[in-house]
Design a protein around this motif. Structure first.
Motif, PDB file in Angstrom:
ATOM      1  N   GLY A  52       0.824  -1.217   0.000  1.00  0.00           N
ATOM      2  CA  GLY A  52       0.000   0.000   0.000  1.00  0.00           C
ATOM      3  C   GLY A  52       0.849   1.254   0.000  1.00  0.00           C
ATOM      4  O   GLY A  52       0.588   2.197  -0.759  1.00  0.00           O
ATOM      5  N   ILE A  53       1.881   1.280   0.827  1.00  0.00           N
ATOM      6  CA  ILE A  53       2.771   2.448   0.876  1.00  0.00           C
ATOM      7  C   ILE A  53       3.500   2.605  -0.459  1.00  0.00           C
ATOM      8  O   ILE A  53       3.636   3.710  -0.979  1.00  0.00           O
ATOM      9  N   GLY A  54       3.943   1.496  -1.021  1.00  0.00           N
ATOM     10  CA  GLY A  54       4.608   1.558  -2.318  1.00  0.00           C
ATOM     11  C   GLY A  54       3.690   2.036  -3.413  1.00  0.00           C
ATOM     12  O   GLY A  54       4.093   2.817  -4.285  1.00  0.00           O
ATOM     13  N   GLY A  55       2.449   1.594  -3.391  1.00  0.00           N
ATOM     14  CA  GLY A  55       1.486   2.050  -4.395  1.00  0.00           C
ATOM     15  C   GLY A  55       1.188   3.525  -4.271  1.00  0.00           C
ATOM     16  O   GLY A  55       1.133   4.247  -5.277  1.00  0.00           O
ATOM     17  N   VAL A  56       1.010   3.985  -3.045  1.00  0.00           N
ATOM     18  CA  VAL A  56       0.728   5.410  -2.839  1.00  0.00           C
ATOM     19  C   VAL A  56       1.952   6.251  -3.204  1.00  0.00           C
ATOM     20  O   VAL A  56       1.841   7.265  -3.899  1.00  0.00           O
ATOM     21  N   GLY A  58       4.404   5.479  -5.216  1.00  0.00           N
ATOM     22  CA  GLY A  58       4.629   5.414  -6.654  1.00  0.00           C
ATOM     23  C   GLY A  58       3.635   6.251  -7.421  1.00  0.00           C
ATOM     24  O   GLY A  58       3.976   6.875  -8.433  1.00  0.00           O
ATOM     25  N   GLY A  59       2.407   6.285  -6.963  1.00  0.00           N
ATOM     26  CA  GLY A  59       1.391   7.096  -7.638  1.00  0.00           C
ATOM     27  C   GLY A  59       1.603   8.580  -7.441  1.00  0.00           C
ATOM     28  O   GLY A  59       1.359   9.385  -8.341  1.00  0.00           O
ATOM     29  N   VAL A  60       2.080   8.955  -6.272  1.00  0.00           N
ATOM     30  CA  VAL A  60       2.293  10.370  -5.977  1.00  0.00           C
ATOM     31  C   VAL A  60       3.538  10.889  -6.695  1.00  0.00           C
ATOM     32  O   VAL A  60       3.551  11.990  -7.236  1.00  0.00           O
ATOM     33  N   SER A  61       4.592  10.078  -6.704  1.00  0.00           N
ATOM     34  CA  SER A  61       5.856  10.557  -7.250  1.00  0.00           C
ATOM     35  C   SER A  61       6.079  10.173  -8.705  1.00  0.00           C
ATOM     36  O   SER A  61       7.143  10.426  -9.240  1.00  0.00           O
ATOM     37  N   ALA A  62       5.105   9.577  -9.358  1.00  0.00           N
ATOM     38  CA  ALA A  62       5.274   9.190 -10.761  1.00  0.00           C
ATOM     39  C   ALA A  62       5.339  10.441 -11.633  1.00  0.00           C
ATOM     40  O   ALA A  62       4.529  11.354 -11.489  1.00  0.00           O
ATOM     41  N   PRO A  63       6.303  10.480 -12.521  1.00  0.00           N
ATOM     42  CA  PRO A  63       6.395  11.667 -13.389  1.00  0.00           C
ATOM     43  C   PRO A  63       5.246  11.695 -14.384  1.00  0.00           C
ATOM     44  O   PRO A  63       4.750  10.664 -14.824  1.00  0.00           O
ATOM     45  N   ALA A  64       4.832  12.873 -14.721  1.00  0.00           N
ATOM     46  CA  ALA A  64       3.751  13.020 -15.684  1.00  0.00           C
ATOM     47  C   ALA A  64       4.279  12.631 -17.062  1.00  0.00           C
ATOM     48  O   ALA A  64       5.340  13.066 -17.485  1.00  0.00           O
ATOM     49  N   ALA A  65       3.542  11.785 -17.752  1.00  0.00           N
ATOM     50  CA  ALA A  65       3.957  11.331 -19.073  1.00  0.00           C
ATOM     51  C   ALA A  65       3.624  12.395 -20.100  1.00  0.00           C
ATOM     52  O   ALA A  65       2.536  12.980 -20.084  1.00  0.00           O
TER      53      ALA A  65
END
Length: 91
Positions: A52-56, A58-65
C-alpha cells in the motif's frame, strides 16, 4: 519356550512414564501452532502495508507522461495494444 504371561510380568511397564509429559507436550505444540499463525498474520499484514505504501508513493511521485506526438509513437505501449486496423489511422 517361555510362557507369555511370564514375559509380560517380567517387562517393566514404561507406559505410565511415557504419559507423564504427554499433556505438556500437546500444549507446547498448540502454543507453537498459535505462534506460527500469529507470525504468518503479521507477515501478511506487513506485506499489505508495504504494498500500500509503495502504491501510494509510486502514484504520488510518478512523473507526468508527455502526451505529445513524436516519431517514436509507433513503439509506444499504447500503440502495441491497439488493433492493427487502427494503427494506420493513429499514425
Amino acid at each position: 519356550m517361555t510362557d507369555l504371561d511370564t514375559l509380560i510380568a517380567q517387562t517393566p511397564s514404561s507406559r505410565a512414564e511415557g504419559l507423564d509429559g504427554l499433556e505438556d507436550g500437546v500444549w507446547n505444540r498448540v502454543a507453537q501452532t498459535q505462534a506460527r499463525a500469529r507470525e504468518r498474520r503479521l507477515r501478511v499484514t506487513a506485506l499489505c502495508v508495504a504494498a500500500g505504501i509503495g502504491g501510494v508513493a509510486g502514484g504520488v511521485s510518478a512523473p507526468a507522461a508527455d502526451q505529445g506526438r513524436s516519431e517514436l509513437t509507433v513503439f509506444s505501449p499504447r500503440m502495441a495494444a491497439t488493433p492493427l486496423d487502427m494503427r494506420s489511422v493513429l499514425g
